[in-house]
Design a protein around this motif. Sequence first.
Motif, PDB file in Angstrom:
ATOM      1  N   ILE A 121       0.095  -7.895  18.574  1.00 10.77           N
ATOM      2  CA  ILE A 121       0.874  -6.677  18.345  1.00 10.77           C
ATOM      3  C   ILE A 121       1.124  -6.490  16.853  1.00 10.77           C
ATOM      4  O   ILE A 121       1.054  -5.377  16.322  1.00 10.77           O
ATOM      5  CB  ILE A 121       2.186  -6.738  19.154  1.00 10.77           C
ATOM      6  CG1 ILE A 121       1.879  -6.541  20.649  1.00 10.77           C
ATOM      7  CG2 ILE A 121       3.195  -5.697  18.662  1.00 10.77           C
ATOM      8  CD1 ILE A 121       3.064  -6.750  21.580  1.00 10.77           C
ATOM      9  N   ASP A 124      -1.856  -5.104  15.358  1.00 10.02           N
ATOM     10  CA  ASP A 124      -1.979  -3.687  15.714  1.00 10.02           C
ATOM     11  C   ASP A 124      -1.166  -2.795  14.796  1.00 10.02           C
ATOM     12  O   ASP A 124      -1.601  -1.712  14.416  1.00 10.02           O
ATOM     13  CB  ASP A 124      -1.474  -3.448  17.148  1.00 10.02           C
ATOM     14  CG  ASP A 124      -2.516  -3.808  18.175  1.00 10.02           C
ATOM     15  OD1 ASP A 124      -3.704  -3.853  17.817  1.00 10.02           O
ATOM     16  OD2 ASP A 124      -2.131  -4.052  19.327  1.00 10.02           O
ATOM     17  N   ILE A 125       0.043  -3.248  14.476  1.00  9.68           N
ATOM     18  CA  ILE A 125       0.916  -2.450  13.608  1.00  9.68           C
ATOM     19  C   ILE A 125       0.286  -2.344  12.217  1.00  9.68           C
ATOM     20  O   ILE A 125       0.213  -1.259  11.636  1.00  9.68           O
ATOM     21  CB  ILE A 125       2.322  -3.086  13.537  1.00  9.68           C
ATOM     22  CG1 ILE A 125       2.993  -3.000  14.913  1.00  9.68           C
ATOM     23  CG2 ILE A 125       3.176  -2.405  12.462  1.00  9.68           C
ATOM     24  CD1 ILE A 125       4.242  -3.863  15.057  1.00  9.68           C
ATOM     25  N   ASP A 128      -2.839  -0.132  12.428  1.00 15.02           N
ATOM     26  CA  ASP A 128      -2.485   1.279  12.587  1.00 15.02           C
ATOM     27  C   ASP A 128      -2.048   1.869  11.250  1.00 15.02           C
ATOM     28  O   ASP A 128      -2.461   2.974  10.880  1.00 15.02           O
ATOM     29  CB  ASP A 128      -1.353   1.409  13.619  1.00 15.02           C
ATOM     30  CG  ASP A 128      -1.288   2.790  14.247  1.00 15.02           C
ATOM     31  OD1 ASP A 128      -2.214   3.133  15.021  1.00 15.02           O
ATOM     32  OD2 ASP A 128      -0.336   3.536  13.960  1.00 15.02           O
ATOM     33  N   TRP A 132      -4.049   5.003   9.436  1.00 18.54           N
ATOM     34  CA  TRP A 132      -3.487   6.345   9.210  1.00 18.54           C
ATOM     35  C   TRP A 132      -2.896   6.499   7.823  1.00 18.54           C
ATOM     36  O   TRP A 132      -2.788   7.625   7.311  1.00 18.54           O
ATOM     37  CB  TRP A 132      -2.421   6.652  10.270  1.00 18.54           C
ATOM     38  CG  TRP A 132      -2.919   6.473  11.662  1.00 18.54           C
ATOM     39  CD1 TRP A 132      -2.513   5.528  12.563  1.00 18.54           C
ATOM     40  CD2 TRP A 132      -3.946   7.233  12.323  1.00 18.54           C
ATOM     41  NE1 TRP A 132      -3.215   5.653  13.739  1.00 18.54           N
ATOM     42  CE2 TRP A 132      -4.098   6.681  13.626  1.00 18.54           C
ATOM     43  CE3 TRP A 132      -4.749   8.306  11.946  1.00 18.54           C
ATOM     44  CZ2 TRP A 132      -5.031   7.182  14.546  1.00 18.54           C
ATOM     45  CZ3 TRP A 132      -5.666   8.803  12.867  1.00 18.54           C
ATOM     46  CH2 TRP A 132      -5.807   8.253  14.135  1.00 18.54           C
ATOM     47  N   ASN A 148       2.939   8.719  12.918  1.00 20.59           N
ATOM     48  CA  ASN A 148       2.292   7.426  13.165  1.00 20.59           C
ATOM     49  C   ASN A 148       2.871   6.347  12.254  1.00 20.59           C
ATOM     50  O   ASN A 148       3.192   5.237  12.708  1.00 20.59           O
ATOM     51  CB  ASN A 148       0.776   7.530  12.940  1.00 20.59           C
ATOM     52  CG  ASN A 148       0.082   8.349  14.009  1.00 20.59           C
ATOM     53  OD1 ASN A 148       0.658   8.643  15.056  1.00 20.59           O
ATOM     54  ND2 ASN A 148      -1.149   8.742  13.753  1.00 20.59           N
ATOM     55  N   LEU A 151       6.479   5.414  13.175  1.00 18.27           N
ATOM     56  CA  LEU A 151       6.553   4.518  14.335  1.00 18.27           C
ATOM     57  C   LEU A 151       6.147   3.100  13.937  1.00 18.27           C
ATOM     58  O   LEU A 151       6.800   2.125  14.330  1.00 18.27           O
ATOM     59  CB  LEU A 151       5.662   5.063  15.462  1.00 18.27           C
ATOM     60  CG  LEU A 151       5.648   4.289  16.778  1.00 18.27           C
ATOM     61  CD1 LEU A 151       7.046   4.060  17.330  1.00 18.27           C
ATOM     62  CD2 LEU A 151       4.810   5.049  17.815  1.00 18.27           C
ATOM     63  N   ASP A 152       5.086   2.981  13.140  1.00 18.82           N
ATOM     64  CA  ASP A 152       4.673   1.655  12.667  1.00 18.82           C
ATOM     65  C   ASP A 152       5.816   0.963  11.917  1.00 18.82           C
ATOM     66  O   ASP A 152       6.067  -0.235  12.098  1.00 18.82           O
ATOM     67  CB  ASP A 152       3.478   1.762  11.709  1.00 18.82           C
ATOM     68  CG  ASP A 152       2.213   2.229  12.402  1.00 18.82           C
ATOM     69  OD1 ASP A 152       2.114   2.070  13.629  1.00 18.82           O
ATOM     70  OD2 ASP A 152       1.328   2.766  11.706  1.00 18.82           O
ATOM     71  N   LEU A 155       8.493  -0.283  14.319  1.00 13.66           N
ATOM     72  CA  LEU A 155       8.013  -1.419  15.113  1.00 13.66           C
ATOM     73  C   LEU A 155       7.921  -2.699  14.279  1.00 13.66           C
ATOM     74  O   LEU A 155       8.091  -3.802  14.796  1.00 13.66           O
ATOM     75  CB  LEU A 155       6.633  -1.104  15.696  1.00 13.66           C
ATOM     76  CG  LEU A 155       6.590  -0.027  16.773  1.00 13.66           C
ATOM     77  CD1 LEU A 155       5.146   0.365  17.065  1.00 13.66           C
ATOM     78  CD2 LEU A 155       7.293  -0.475  18.043  1.00 13.66           C
TER      79      LEU A 155
END
Lengths: 285, 285
Positions: A121, A124-125, A128, A132, A148, A151-152, A155
């Motif tokens: 995870i 992934d952050i 991401d 972007w 995007n 949110l990253d 998180l």
Amino acid sequence: LGGGSVIDSAKIMALSIASGYDGWEIMNHKAKPTASLPVVCVLTLAATGTEMNGAAVVQDHQTGKKIGYVTDLAFPVESFLDPAFTVSVPKNYTAYGIVDLIAHALEAYFGEGEPPVIDQITFDIIKDAMQWGPKLLNDLDNVELRANIMLDATLALNGLTRYGKKNGDWAVHGLGHEISLLFDTAHGATLSIGYIAWLQLQKDRIPERIIKLGENVFGVHTVDETIAALRKFFQSINSPVQLSEDGIGIDQRQKIIDQMHKNGVSGMHHSLSQQDRETIVDFML
Amino acid sequence: LGGGSVIDSAKIMALSIASGYDGWEIMNHKAKPTASLPVVCVLTLAATGTEMNGAAVVQDHQTGKKIGYVTDLAFPVESFLDPAFTVSVPKNYTAYGIVDLIAHALEAYFGEGEPPVIDQITFDIIKDAMQWGPKLLNDLDNVELRANIMLDATLALNGLTRYGKKNGDWAVHGLGHEISLLFDTAHGATLSIGYIAWLQLQKDRIPERIIKLGENVFGVHTVDETIAALRKFFQSINSPVQLSEDGIGIDQRQKIIDQMHKNGVSGMHHSLSQQDRETIVDFML
């Protein structure tokens, strides 16, 4: 209403007002608050994660300290995250926000404990943000791309990346705070410089962790390739990777080392010795 | 102290006692509680996610309904997740727990809204469960493997997989509840049967979403390959994919359809028509 420093200050003020203690007494663990006013956040900068955690970092120019404080009491009761509120953030600070969230993810990743799904995870952050982030920097008004990254950022520091782990590391944030104090360098800029140096210091000590990062985030297979890939990414978004890029030269070496020593910059999992601090400063210069 | 049904019942009882309303009045939205006793969970089954959310599902044998209720008030104040407490869960229920957590992730994935990083995190939770689940089933006393699955189960339904989304779908859980009510089939078993049927129903309606799932989780590139791969995984852990495996035959067809119709099984994002319900039952048989 603001970015990390503003919201963090509000958190400490809310604790101070509700408990009757001085804010700095709280920050320095001389007084322990048992209550807080409710804090409601409207975030205007995607970076800090403070909108969804109980942490606050505040800078004290008088004592020359930039310190953090964490308590469940400071967890915001509500946070409003509208990416439209971040479109006016200029290009360089948008980039620093991306660096900050990636650094938060890395602090967690290099902490103690390695639950497999949380590693994934965390990757992934980071991926991401790397996917972007550069697109956003070329299209600063794009609200979807802003969303995007927003949110990253949340998180990366809302506790998720620490589930199943004992702690994060945070040495790079520690040294970054000292650089900001000394030279007023932007927080994100200190982190891109600091993380490259820290990885160089740690490369023979934790090669497996660095290689796992490299394989999953950059598709490379060695420690050096991993550090080079991260360095290249930071450079691609114009965040500095050496202090000299911000005009800080070798003549400041001892000053930085002394400052790090004075405030005990270390890290929670991979502690830094005094020799390590000198080495890391040499890597940063 | 228990699995999902036990903790969910405790949540509703805590709401009932604190508010003075009957538990079923609360569940049926005839009374709205404004307080709860504090609920502390000690989880003994990795599956439900109830340990870190405000949801409760309770079965009413009198009215023939198995319904859910969600309120922030029901969020546990503390949950203790020690994987050692789950080592006595037998092999079949361990497998059903793995199916349940994967189904939770899928309900979120097929909901409304597609934030990229959340899609990736959802895939990671599913992949982690698929990686460690089969190993655990061959080594039921392994606490580390139990811990991995326990963490996956919590992450699948603690709100994370819904960040940046409007809702999940939940049609498969809805139909699974009806099967459990009619035949006392284990919850997880109804979900492996239900998800394969639901995907067959939806395959021409949302092929891009199904293919994205297949590419990221199974490394396949078509809708049919995705469904086949998920079916094969469920079979590999001995969770049924057809009702006939649980001795439920074509003679029960109308009864299931009527039950689904009576309780309005539908889904929050991809609603099911009455014709859809009949088709999905045919796929399940």
